[in-house]
Enzyme design. Structure first.
Site, mmCIF file in Angstrom:
data_model
loop_
_atom_site.group_PDB
_atom_site.id
_atom_site.type_symbol
_atom_site.label_atom_id
_atom_site.label_comp_id
_atom_site.label_asym_id
_atom_site.label_seq_id
_atom_site.Cartn_x
_atom_site.Cartn_y
_atom_site.Cartn_z
ATOM 1 N N TYR A 226 3.956 -0.301 -1.647
ATOM 2 C CA TYR A 226 5.193 0.395 -1.702
ATOM 3 C C TYR A 226 5.015 2.023 -1.837
ATOM 4 O O TYR A 226 3.883 2.257 -2.627
ATOM 5 C CB TYR A 226 6.188 -0.177 -2.976
ATOM 6 C CG TYR A 226 5.391 0.022 -4.205
ATOM 7 C CD1 TYR A 226 5.704 0.771 -5.098
ATOM 8 C CD2 TYR A 226 4.586 -0.952 -4.796
ATOM 9 C CE1 TYR A 226 5.086 0.926 -6.410
ATOM 10 C CE2 TYR A 226 3.999 -0.865 -5.911
ATOM 11 C CZ TYR A 226 4.261 0.359 -6.812
ATOM 12 O OH TYR A 226 3.766 0.308 -8.106
ATOM 13 N N CYS A 227 5.999 2.590 -1.671
ATOM 14 C CA CYS A 227 5.787 4.374 -2.121
ATOM 15 C C CYS A 227 7.009 4.901 -2.642
ATOM 16 O O CYS A 227 7.626 4.195 -3.507
ATOM 17 C CB CYS A 227 5.421 5.062 -0.896
ATOM 18 S SG CYS A 227 6.335 4.660 0.660
ATOM 19 N N THR A 228 7.742 5.959 -2.353
ATOM 20 C CA THR A 228 8.920 6.385 -2.454
ATOM 21 C C THR A 228 9.919 6.084 -1.393
ATOM 22 O O THR A 228 10.811 5.032 -1.554
ATOM 23 C CB THR A 228 8.931 7.876 -2.978
ATOM 24 O OG1 THR A 228 8.117 8.473 -1.914
ATOM 25 C CG2 THR A 228 8.067 8.039 -4.285
ATOM 26 N N GLY A 230 9.364 5.453 1.790
ATOM 27 C CA GLY A 230 9.021 4.373 2.615
ATOM 28 C C GLY A 230 8.124 5.126 3.910
ATOM 29 O O GLY A 230 7.339 4.273 4.575
ATOM 30 N N CYS A 233 4.489 4.475 3.442
ATOM 31 C CA CYS A 233 3.856 3.191 3.613
ATOM 32 C C CYS A 233 3.786 2.684 5.152
ATOM 33 O O CYS A 233 2.745 1.909 5.264
ATOM 34 C CB CYS A 233 4.900 2.110 2.986
ATOM 35 S SG CYS A 233 4.873 2.077 1.184
#
Length: 448
Positions: A226-228, A230, A233
């Protein structure tokens, strides 16, 4: 180590919109990886559409897709979404649209990047490799997208399969945070019996090297990344899958909306996270302060004191003890940075500790929009001999929270032989544009 004041954002009740919704301002974020046959034609579309709708922000285009962050009236943003969706290239795009109050003044808008419209053609939407000679992975091989419910269900039922094509049966699940260290310190996902891997990278382009060095921790696992927003990712999951056998099971969430105001880690215990964080933190709170979520208003028995915030010193010992614990567990740190009330707290720490060697050692202090607390150590006339950087609004900076005089008085408590002062005209913020950012960098370079 960074100290901030305890401002928080009030959550908006779901399904409850103001009557003049279309007149509200908003912000729109989206990205889409797709083959763009004619980037120049797409550039012309965005230029015409965004300018006609008076949208401001940043649009990045490449032969592989788009990455967009724009702001404007909600009605204009919805028209933009409709125009983009009419292009078959953008079918299935996840548009993140939210109401957002307009900047309080032009200076704040400029700092946030919403005083102009920037549309550029770039080589990469995100930079995965710092080495330009390295070829990025095929984005078509990115990890499988999960809905918010699938994401939480997988964490709750670790080890069960998502579908027949990508079995996770009997595979250990690990969470991989693809963000940089500044973001992960704010908070990250935690779930029972699931390991969360935080690479601790300073920039996104450092992630491939971390993956290479920690392949054994990921091989044969079911990796939930996961990231912020997307987009990071997409590329990172494709890179992980490109490593071949043992790295096939990579997943990433989609459609998970950010919850503003949640500034502490939110554990996941089998249910979706709350709309806002219940846990709150603050500096200089009296030890006997009630943490009840209810608020009871009453008329004060004395005249309003506009400078009351400078009198608050109860709870300092508890705050200092907390800092000592953080330093012991996560330190050492090169410096201490504070903003607003956090700057007042940081200055008090400087005065209390001095520059002698001890349990907490810092090489410098950065105090932004701060003020001096009424501590004997700060009022005894002895200058604080810390290398320090003081950043605050000028007389005409319109800092409505902390007056220029208060910040100047705080700076005067430090030895000017080893301190630097930056006054700006951008209000109650830390400026990131020239020439201020260059002065900040110059100060920090002394400690490299």
């Amino acid at each position: 180590m960074q100290l901030e004041d305890d401002d928080e954002l009030s959550p908006v009740e779901p399904n409850k919109r103001p009557e003049n919704e279309e007149e509200e301002d908003g912000i729109l974020l989206y990205y889409k990886y797709t083959q763009i046959p004619d980037v120049e034609e797409l550039l012309a579309f965005y230029s015409s559409n965004c300018n006609s709708l008076h949208l401001l922000g940043r649009v990045r285009l490449s032969p592989l897709g788009v990455n967009v962050t724009v702001g404007g009236k909600l009605c204009s943003l919805k028209k933009h979404i409709a125009a983009v969706e009419s292009n078959p290239l953008f079918h299935g795009t996840d548009f993140k649209l939210a109401t957002c109050p307009p900047p309080s003044n032009n200076r704040v808008a400029q700092e946030c990047g919403f005083t102009s419209l920037s549309i550029r053609i770039v080589k990469d939407l995100v930079t995965l490799h710092s080495n330009p000679m390295l070829k990025p992975p095929e984005i078509s091989d990115a990890g499988k997208h999960l809905s918010a419910l699938e994401f939480h269900s997988l964490l709750q039922n670790a080890g069960q399969s998502l579908d027949n094509e990508s079995p996770t049966q009997n595979k250990q699940l690990v969470l991989l945070d693809a963000r940089n260290v500044y973001e992960t310190r704010i908070g990250k996902f935690h779930a029972p019996n699931v390991e969360t891997l935080d690479p601790g990278i300073r920039q996104y382009s450092d992630l491939p090297l971390w993956i290479d060095d920690n392949s054994d921790c990921l091989r044969g696992k079911c990796v939930l990344m996961y990231c912020t927003g997307g987009i990071r990712c997409e590329m990172a999951s494709a890179y992980l899958r490109s490593k071949g056998a043992g790295f096939e099971n990579v997943f990433q969430p989609s459609g998970i909306e950010p919850h503003l105001g949640c500034t502490s880690p939110s554990p996941l215990e089998g249910s979706p996270p709350p709309l806002h964080c219940k846990k709150k933190f603050a500096w200089l709170v009296a030890p006997n302060f009630s943490q009840s979520s209810e608020t009871h208003w009453k008329i004060a028995d004395c005249p309003f004191d506009a400078l009351q915030y400078q009198q608050q010193t109860d709870g300092f010992d508890a705050s200092l003890a907390y800092l000592r614990d953080v330093y012991a567990q996560q330190g050492p740190f090169d410096g201490i940075l504070g903003f607003s009330q956090g700057a007042a707290m940081a200055a008090a720490v400087c005065a209390k500790l001095g520059m002698q060697k001890g349990e907490m050692e810092f090489r410098f202090a950065i105090l932004c929009s701060g003020f001096a607390l009424k501590f004997p150590e700060l009022l005894n006339g002895e200058l604080i001999k810390w290398p320090s950087l003081h950043i605050f609004g000028s007389d005409h900076g319109k800092d409505r929270q902390i007056a220029n005089q208060a910040s100047r008085e705080l700076a005067s408590l430090f030895d000017d032989g080893c301190s630097v002062t930056i006054q700006h005209d951008s209000g109650h913020i830390i400026p990131t544009r020239s020439p201020y950012i260059d002065q900040i960098k110059y100060f920090l370079q002394r400690f490299l």
